[in-house]
Motif scaffolding. Sequence first.
Motif, short mmCIF file in Angstrom:
data_model
loop_
_atom_site.label_atom_id
_atom_site.label_comp_id
_atom_site.label_asym_id
_atom_site.label_seq_id
_atom_site.Cartn_x
_atom_site.Cartn_y
_atom_site.Cartn_z
N GLU A 91 -56.69 -37.52 -26.54
CA GLU A 91 -57.08 -36.39 -27.39
C GLU A 91 -57.81 -35.32 -26.58
OE1 GLU A 91 -59.39 -38.28 -30.40
OE2 GLU A 91 -57.65 -38.74 -31.65
N LEU A 92 -58.70 -35.75 -25.69
CA LEU A 92 -59.42 -34.80 -24.83
C LEU A 92 -58.45 -34.03 -23.94
CD1 LEU A 92 -62.55 -36.88 -23.81
CD2 LEU A 92 -62.51 -34.84 -25.24
N GLU A 93 -57.50 -34.76 -23.36
CA GLU A 93 -56.51 -34.12 -22.48
C GLU A 93 -55.68 -33.11 -23.27
OE1 GLU A 93 -54.34 -33.10 -19.11
OE2 GLU A 93 -56.21 -34.22 -19.26
N GLU A 94 -55.28 -33.49 -24.48
CA GLU A 94 -54.50 -32.58 -25.33
C GLU A 94 -55.31 -31.33 -25.67
OE1 GLU A 94 -51.24 -32.43 -26.72
OE2 GLU A 94 -51.01 -33.78 -25.03
N ALA A 95 -56.60 -31.51 -25.99
CA ALA A 95 -57.47 -30.37 -26.30
C ALA A 95 -57.60 -29.46 -25.10
CB ALA A 95 -58.85 -30.86 -26.76
N LEU A 96 -57.77 -30.05 -23.91
CA LEU A 96 -57.86 -29.25 -22.69
C LEU A 96 -56.57 -28.48 -22.44
CD1 LEU A 96 -59.38 -28.39 -20.15
CD2 LEU A 96 -58.51 -30.46 -19.04
N GLN A 97 -55.44 -29.16 -22.61
CA GLN A 97 -54.14 -28.50 -22.40
C GLN A 97 -53.97 -27.34 -23.38
OE1 GLN A 97 -52.17 -28.92 -19.93
NE2 GLN A 97 -53.14 -30.75 -19.13
N GLN A 98 -54.36 -27.55 -24.61
CA GLN A 98 -54.26 -26.52 -25.64
C GLN A 98 -55.10 -25.30 -25.24
OE1 GLN A 98 -55.45 -27.95 -29.48
NE2 GLN A 98 -54.74 -26.13 -30.54
N CYS A 99 -56.30 -25.54 -24.77
CA CYS A 99 -57.18 -24.45 -24.35
C CYS A 99 -56.64 -23.75 -23.10
CB CYS A 99 -58.59 -24.97 -24.09
SG CYS A 99 -59.45 -25.50 -25.58
N LEU A 157 -47.55 -25.87 -17.30
CA LEU A 157 -46.34 -25.98 -18.13
C LEU A 157 -46.35 -27.18 -19.08
CD1 LEU A 157 -43.75 -25.19 -15.32
CD2 LEU A 157 -44.65 -23.62 -17.04
N GLN A 158 -47.23 -28.15 -18.86
CA GLN A 158 -47.29 -29.37 -19.66
C GLN A 158 -45.94 -30.09 -19.75
OE1 GLN A 158 -48.77 -26.42 -21.38
NE2 GLN A 158 -50.48 -26.97 -20.09
N SER A 159 -45.20 -30.05 -18.66
CA SER A 159 -43.91 -30.74 -18.62
C SER A 159 -43.69 -31.26 -17.21
CB SER A 159 -42.78 -29.79 -19.01
OG SER A 159 -41.53 -30.34 -18.65
N HIS A 160 -43.64 -32.59 -17.10
CA HIS A 160 -43.44 -33.18 -15.77
C HIS A 160 -42.07 -32.80 -15.22
CE1 HIS A 160 -44.32 -35.84 -12.47
NE2 HIS A 160 -43.12 -36.38 -12.62
N ALA A 161 -41.07 -32.78 -16.08
CA ALA A 161 -39.71 -32.43 -15.62
C ALA A 161 -39.67 -30.99 -15.09
CB ALA A 161 -38.71 -32.61 -16.75
N ASP A 162 -40.29 -30.07 -15.83
CA ASP A 162 -40.32 -28.68 -15.37
C ASP A 162 -41.13 -28.55 -14.09
OD1 ASP A 162 -38.77 -27.95 -17.53
OD2 ASP A 162 -40.45 -27.19 -18.72
N ALA A 163 -42.23 -29.31 -14.00
CA ALA A 163 -43.05 -29.27 -12.79
C ALA A 163 -42.24 -29.76 -11.59
CB ALA A 163 -44.30 -30.13 -12.97
N GLU A 164 -41.47 -30.81 -11.78
CA GLU A 164 -40.60 -31.34 -10.71
C GLU A 164 -39.61 -30.27 -10.25
OE1 GLU A 164 -39.82 -34.32 -9.12
OE2 GLU A 164 -41.36 -35.62 -9.98
N GLU A 165 -39.00 -29.62 -11.22
CA GLU A 165 -37.99 -28.60 -10.91
C GLU A 165 -38.61 -27.43 -10.14
OE1 GLU A 165 -35.20 -25.52 -13.36
OE2 GLU A 165 -35.47 -27.53 -14.22
N LEU A 166 -39.77 -26.97 -10.58
CA LEU A 166 -40.41 -25.83 -9.91
C LEU A 166 -40.94 -26.23 -8.53
CD1 LEU A 166 -42.23 -23.90 -12.77
CD2 LEU A 166 -39.93 -23.62 -11.87
N ALA A 167 -41.39 -27.46 -8.38
CA ALA A 167 -41.83 -27.93 -7.06
C ALA A 167 -40.64 -27.95 -6.10
CB ALA A 167 -42.46 -29.32 -7.16
#
Length: 195
Positions: free
Chosen positions: A132-140, A56-66
């Motif tokens: 930048e690498l993390e962003e590229a990985l997330q995008q992929c 989800l690339q969102s810590h807040a959403d990850a917290e909620e779903l956890a």
Amino acid sequence: KGDSDSINKSAKAMARTVVEEDVALMRRVATGEDAAMALLVDRWKGPLLRFFNRSLQSHADAEELAQTTFLKIYRAAERYQPIAKFSTYLFTVARRILLDEHKRRARHPVDSTDPVNLRTKVEPEGKLRSFELEEALQQCLRKLPEKQRTSLLLRVQRELSYKEIASIMKASQGAVKTWIHRARNHLRENLKQLL
């Protein structure tokens, strides 16, 4: 070789102890013992957050779903049967919740131009490349079909076996291997184009 055998046996014994502890904790949760649930949450919150956040690339959403996952497990504690490892059970529930979240988002897409949804990250200059690498990985990862993304994340982040992933995803081990293989190839190709 003798040392590596004893280390492997020790690691397996430790893993078996953790599995047995999880089952015992779930039995205590079923009797209404909140402290047992708190121990399960402490043990599994980090892995769940990483699982949800990668998708989800969102810590807040990850917290909620956890939180939602732990609530579902708490409510189902009396019906829990330890036919598989607790982690398999936990990530099966988590995957269903994640699929529901993806469906909800498809019905109600987020407006990326809304300032509430814009995320800015200020990084020290030395960390720019890793960001930048993390962003590229997330995008992929976002471009991967759900089954490929989920199976890959369970394999890489949680280090689950193909058998465990197949159980979580209600699929054959062959299908899981195919999804992971395709996901890795897709990531490799797309990362080459981005970098």
